[in-house]
Design an enzyme around this catalytic site. Structure first.
Site, mmCIF file in Angstrom:
data_model
loop_
_atom_site.group_PDB
_atom_site.id
_atom_site.type_symbol
_atom_site.label_atom_id
_atom_site.label_comp_id
_atom_site.label_asym_id
_atom_site.label_seq_id
_atom_site.Cartn_x
_atom_site.Cartn_y
_atom_site.Cartn_z
ATOM 1 N N GLU A 1 -0.598 -0.808 4.621
ATOM 2 C CA GLU A 1 0.734 -1.156 5.108
ATOM 3 C C GLU A 1 1.372 -2.354 4.418
ATOM 4 O O GLU A 1 2.588 -2.475 4.407
ATOM 5 C CB GLU A 1 0.697 -1.409 6.619
ATOM 6 C CG GLU A 1 0.419 -0.136 7.394
ATOM 7 C CD GLU A 1 0.481 -0.322 8.894
ATOM 8 O OE1 GLU A 1 0.854 -1.416 9.376
ATOM 9 O OE2 GLU A 1 0.143 0.652 9.593
ATOM 10 N N GLU B 1 9.667 -2.535 6.394
ATOM 11 C CA GLU B 1 9.850 -3.856 5.791
ATOM 12 C C GLU B 1 8.842 -4.820 6.409
ATOM 13 O O GLU B 1 8.213 -4.508 7.415
ATOM 14 C CB GLU B 1 11.273 -4.384 5.997
ATOM 15 C CG GLU B 1 11.608 -4.768 7.424
ATOM 16 C CD GLU B 1 12.975 -5.434 7.570
ATOM 17 O OE1 GLU B 1 13.373 -6.222 6.689
ATOM 18 O OE2 GLU B 1 13.627 -5.174 8.595
ATOM 19 N N PRO C 1 -6.618 -1.522 26.337
ATOM 20 C CA PRO C 1 -6.449 -0.074 26.435
ATOM 21 C C PRO C 1 -4.960 0.265 26.358
ATOM 22 O O PRO C 1 -4.113 -0.491 26.831
ATOM 23 C CB PRO C 1 -7.038 0.286 27.793
ATOM 24 C CG PRO C 1 -7.133 -0.982 28.546
ATOM 25 C CD PRO C 1 -7.093 -2.120 27.575
ATOM 26 N N GLY D 1 -1.542 -2.447 11.290
ATOM 27 C CA GLY D 1 -2.702 -1.851 11.937
ATOM 28 C C GLY D 1 -2.557 -0.354 12.044
ATOM 29 O O GLY D 1 -1.599 0.231 11.544
ATOM 30 N N GLU E 1 -6.149 -0.595 6.909
ATOM 31 C CA GLU E 1 -4.772 -0.514 7.393
ATOM 32 C C GLU E 1 -3.911 -1.653 6.838
ATOM 33 O O GLU E 1 -2.752 -1.432 6.481
ATOM 34 C CB GLU E 1 -4.731 -0.517 8.925
ATOM 35 C CG GLU E 1 -5.166 0.785 9.549
ATOM 36 C CD GLU E 1 -4.160 1.920 9.375
ATOM 37 O OE1 GLU E 1 -2.985 1.666 8.995
ATOM 38 O OE2 GLU E 1 -4.546 3.073 9.620
#
Length: 173
Positions: A93, A143, A108, A73, A89
């Site tokens: 990633e 990783e 939040p 993320g 994302e």
């Protein structure tokens, strides 16, 4: 509670250190008048499962929480929806192409970014991907690991909101 802008020390316009708290959401430079606003940023988090009921987890390559476990993320870009952000994302990633995303909940958060504490709203999604065999650690991930849900140790995750979200996800699964 520490003011959200307390670590903002130098004016990006004139370099002055003469900053004053304007209000809870902003600081103002006493030298040139520049006002910095601490508006919340949006971030996304992906829950990606495989057919063995394992969760895709990454190890953080960068600070904060470098070396700790995390979920794929990151920040939502300007003019991007949360759904588009989590899909991008995940690709950046893990190299995985998301085929569907389903919003679950938000939390939040306070996130240390470039020496500033940034208020974020972390949005959690269940993400399905096209082909799990093409997963690889890319971008901010050192990783990747597949961890069975019953073997996840929340304390190994470095970011507070990820621990909160993962705890909620595991209770609801």
């Amino acid at each position: 509670m520490e003011h959200p802008l307390s670590k903002f020390k130098f004016c990006p316009i004139c370099g002055s250190t003469h900053f004053e708290i304007n209000n809870f959401k902003s600081k103002k430079c006493g030298s040139c008048g520049f006002t910095y606003y601490a508006n919340p940023s949006s971030a996304t988090v992906a829950f990606i499962m495989n057919e063995k009921d394992e969760l895709l987890v990454v190890r953080r390559k960068n600070e904060p929480a470098k070396g700790n476990l995390d979920l794929p993320g990151g920040f939502v870009d300007m003019e991007e929806t949360g759904e588009e952000g989590v899909m991008r994302e995940v690709m950046e990633e893990t190299g995985l192409e998301a085929t569907s995303v389903a919003y679950q909940f938000s939390i939040p958060n306070l996130y240390l970014y470039s020496g500033l504490t940034i208020h974020t709203l972390d949005m959690f999604y269940i993400v399905e991907v096209k082909d799990l065999s093409h997963v690889e650690a890319k971008d901010d991930a050192a990783e990747y690991l597949w961890i069975p849900l019953n073997e996840i140790r929340i304390e190994e995750f470095g970011l507070h909101s990820i621990r909160q979200g993962l705890s909620r996800f595991l209770k609801e699964s």
